[in-house]
Design a protein around this motif. Structure first.
Motif, PDB file in Angstrom:
ATOM      1  N   LEU A 355       0.871  -1.183   0.000  1.00  0.00           N
ATOM      2  CA  LEU A 355       0.000   0.000   0.000  1.00  0.00           C
ATOM      3  C   LEU A 355       0.904   1.228   0.000  1.00  0.00           C
ATOM      4  CD1 LEU A 355      -2.760   1.393   0.263  1.00  0.00           C
ATOM      5  CD2 LEU A 355      -2.589   1.095   2.748  1.00  0.00           C
ATOM      6  N   LEU A 356       0.947   1.925  -1.128  1.00  0.00           N
ATOM      7  CA  LEU A 356       1.848   3.062  -1.325  1.00  0.00           C
ATOM      8  C   LEU A 356       1.121   4.368  -1.048  1.00  0.00           C
ATOM      9  CD1 LEU A 356       4.645   4.113  -2.408  1.00  0.00           C
ATOM     10  CD2 LEU A 356       3.560   4.176  -4.677  1.00  0.00           C
ATOM     11  N   ASN A 357       1.735   5.244  -0.273  1.00  0.00           N
ATOM     12  CA  ASN A 357       1.140   6.533   0.077  1.00  0.00           C
ATOM     13  C   ASN A 357       1.688   7.678  -0.775  1.00  0.00           C
ATOM     14  OD1 ASN A 357      -0.285   8.420   2.138  1.00  0.00           O
ATOM     15  ND2 ASN A 357       1.813   9.184   2.082  1.00  0.00           N
ATOM     16  N   VAL A 358       0.786   8.545  -1.241  1.00  0.00           N
ATOM     17  CA  VAL A 358       1.187   9.793  -1.887  1.00  0.00           C
ATOM     18  C   VAL A 358       0.683  10.952  -1.033  1.00  0.00           C
ATOM     19  CG1 VAL A 358       1.237   8.798  -4.199  1.00  0.00           C
ATOM     20  CG2 VAL A 358      -0.863   9.859  -3.364  1.00  0.00           C
ATOM     21  N   SER A 359       1.228  12.149  -1.273  1.00  0.00           N
ATOM     22  CA  SER A 359       0.924  13.281  -0.393  1.00  0.00           C
ATOM     23  C   SER A 359       0.571  14.532  -1.199  1.00  0.00           C
ATOM     24  CB  SER A 359       2.115  13.555   0.537  1.00  0.00           C
ATOM     25  OG  SER A 359       3.333  13.550  -0.169  1.00  0.00           O
ATOM     26  N   PRO A 360      -0.730  14.795  -1.344  1.00  0.00           N
ATOM     27  CA  PRO A 360      -1.173  16.000  -2.065  1.00  0.00           C
ATOM     28  C   PRO A 360      -0.946  17.271  -1.240  1.00  0.00           C
ATOM     29  CG  PRO A 360      -2.894  14.308  -1.991  1.00  0.00           C
ATOM     30  CD  PRO A 360      -1.853  13.934  -0.987  1.00  0.00           C
ATOM     31  N   THR A 361      -0.873  18.393  -1.916  1.00  0.00           N
ATOM     32  CA  THR A 361      -0.783  19.685  -1.238  1.00  0.00           C
ATOM     33  C   THR A 361      -2.161  20.063  -0.689  1.00  0.00           C
ATOM     34  OG1 THR A 361      -1.279  20.913  -3.265  1.00  0.00           O
ATOM     35  CG2 THR A 361       1.054  20.447  -2.790  1.00  0.00           C
ATOM     36  N   ALA A 362      -2.201  21.074   0.178  1.00  0.00           N
ATOM     37  CA  ALA A 362      -3.458  21.471   0.816  1.00  0.00           C
ATOM     38  C   ALA A 362      -4.535  21.859  -0.193  1.00  0.00           C
ATOM     39  CB  ALA A 362      -3.206  22.631   1.777  1.00  0.00           C
ATOM     40  N   ASP A 363      -4.128  22.421  -1.339  1.00  0.00           N
ATOM     41  CA  ASP A 363      -5.133  22.821  -2.334  1.00  0.00           C
ATOM     42  C   ASP A 363      -5.541  21.683  -3.270  1.00  0.00           C
ATOM     43  OD1 ASP A 363      -2.736  22.743  -3.678  1.00  0.00           O
ATOM     44  OD2 ASP A 363      -2.916  24.724  -4.594  1.00  0.00           O
TER      45      ASP A 363
END
Length: 506
Positions: A355-363
């Motif tokens: 299970l790979l995690n990505v990290s979007p910006t607040a917007d």
């Protein structure tokens, strides 16, 4: 004589039914129509790792929430901002004193204006994921769905969008399975009214008088977990029930602090989820860490690492694409496709799922660095799909000389450095093909030599008919030395991530 003969025959049939193999009884138990009860014995009749999960191999989720707004340090920003240290110093310098600017003051700033569920779901699908979904609630108490029980939710506040609902639809529309992850067991302030324990590690928000964490306002107190334990346990369950009822996730995944939820509530959740899934004809999964659930009820997850050897049971690992934090932070750096894929292959060879995690910006932006890496991973997955999806571990994981690095949460690290001298195995479910993954770019003309496939060790019982390099279908020369199995790398273009040799068995 005929009545006596009939009685004898009936007796033989009944006797044979009473002596059926244990494996058959267990399988029939998993298929029972009986309602699951709130105890481990009953819940263990559930098939904790359905076949689709072993087939899937790869999923993607994302840490995105209010903690993405400051984009500093990590998703544990709310934990650290109420405790002495660099995060608190940064917060006061940037936003003002805690008496004036609290964590919930970030909520209106969490707009997610560029969030696009269709785009994200397609990105995950193109990367090769077979299941995907959001971190539905982290330790901070903010629900990323349309909630009636939690006033701090993404529809009523912040983005004013049902993030979980939109992602569930976009993912399921692409015939992917849907995962919803929960970290909210940690949200309760567990100081018990003792001032000496106001900043106990097991409370995500420290109880700091004069700040919102100590507020008695009912709405504010809910976000900061400043409520009685009995009330919190009901609140913990009610939020899970909402997500189950509204979105029917195929996987519900829990972070470490699940074990701090009383046993009866964990069992209550599991029974409710499994009974609802049965009504909907879903084969669902409950993922947990450490010892929060019996292994007969859920699938064990090992954070940022994995098992060191082949496992009889299917397991899961959650890993980051980023190097520094699960959530987006300024100055974030990312792993290379080589690092991610080679470590995934190692996990698969040991009966694991990633299970790979990505990290979007607040917007709501998944930046180009992450998109480029996911694109390259997807290209590799598509090229070698036959050897990855719907496969199973071989008798051994593989061979090589990579030195195992210890993981921070058990097992080995998720950032092992592999080379073309390391190899892993998978086999087709029908047993007709064995796949040899070389975790690097071997030189044409070089010889891959291993005693592990020697005739005296793990050479396939059926024997090998031929070996081809996948991606080119170039046939390879192979044979045996005195001890070792030997495969000559053909003069063909190699993949810079990893290469797969298909062994067709007799």
């Amino acid at each position: 004589m005929k009545p006596l003969l009939s009685l004898l025959l009936i007796g033989l049939v009944l006797a044979s039914c009473g002596t059926q193999p244990q494996e058959q009884k267990e399988e029939e138990g998993k298929k029972t129509d009986t309602k699951y009860q709130e105890n481990w014995e009953s819940l263990s009749a559930h098939n904790e790792a359905p076949e689709w999960f072993s087939d899937a191999k790869f999923g993607i989720y994302f840490h995105w929430g209010v903690y993405s707004v400051p984009a500093y340090s990590s998703e544990w920003y709310p934990y650290h901002m109420y405790r002495d240290g660099k995060v608190k110093d940064y917060h006061i310098k940037t936003y003002g004193p805690l008496s004036e600017f609290n964590y919930h003051d970030f909520v209106p700033m969490f707009k997610g204006s560029k969030f696009d569920a269709e785009d994200w779901a397609q990105l995950f699908m193109d990367a090769g994921a077979k299941f995907a979904g959001p971190c539905s609630q982290h330790h901070d108490g903010f629900a990323m769905w349309d909630s009636e029980v939690n006033p701090w939710n993404s529809v009523d506040k912040g983005p004013h969008k049902d993030i979980t609902g939109l992602m569930a639809k976009a993912i399921k529309d692409r015939n992917m399975k849907f995962i919803s992850t929960f970290h909210h067991a940690r949200n309760l302030q567990r100081h018990g009214g003792d001032p000496d324990k106001f900043d106990t590690y097991h409370s995500h928000f420290a109880h700091v008088p004069g700040t919102a964490t100590a507020s008695t306002d009912k709405e504010i107190a809910k976000m900061y977990g400043n409520i009685p334990a009995g009330e919190f346990n009901e609140y913990w369950f009610a939020q899970l029930k909402e997500v189950i009822d509204q979105y029917s996730p195929d996987i519900i995944w829990f972070d470490v602090w699940l074990r701090m939820i009383p046993l009866e509530y964990r069992q209550k959740f599991a029974a409710y989820y499994l009974n609802e899934a049965k009504k909907k004809n879903q084969d669902v999964i409950i993922a947990y860490k450490q010892a929060a659930l019996p292994k007969s009820v859920g699938v064990l997850d090992i954070e940022q690492g994995g098992k060191k050897d082949l496992s009889e049971s299917v397991w899961l690992t959650d890993i980051t694409l980023s190097n520094k934090s699960w959530s987006y932070i300024e100055g974030q750096t990312y792993k290379t496709p080589k690092m991610v894929v080679r470590n995934m292959i190692d996990v698969w060879s040991k009966n694991g799922v990633v299970l790979l995690n990505v990290s979007p910006t607040a917007d709501g932006v998944i930046n180009q660095e992450q998109r480029s890496t996911l694109k390259r991973i997807g290209e590799w997955m598509k090229k070698y799909a036959e050897a990855v999806y719907e496969t199973r571990p071989y008798l051994i994981k593989g061979f090589g000389n990579s030195k195992v690095e210890e993981g921070k949460h058990g097992g080995q690290s998720a950032t092992q450095k592999y080379t073309a001298k390391d190899a892993r195995f998978l086999q087709s479910k029908d047993g007709k093909f064995l796949y040899l993954f070389v975790l690097g770019e071997p030189k044409p003309g070089s010889v891959i030599s291993t005693k592990e496939l020697g005739v005296h060790k793990y050479y396939p019982e059926a024997g090998i008919k031929k070996i081809t390099l996948m991606g080119s279908d170039t046939e390879c020369k192979w044979g045996f030395g005195d001890i070792n199995f030997e495969l000559t790398v053909p003069d063909a273009e190699m993949d810079d991530i990893a290469n797969v040799f298909r062994m067709e068995l007799n």
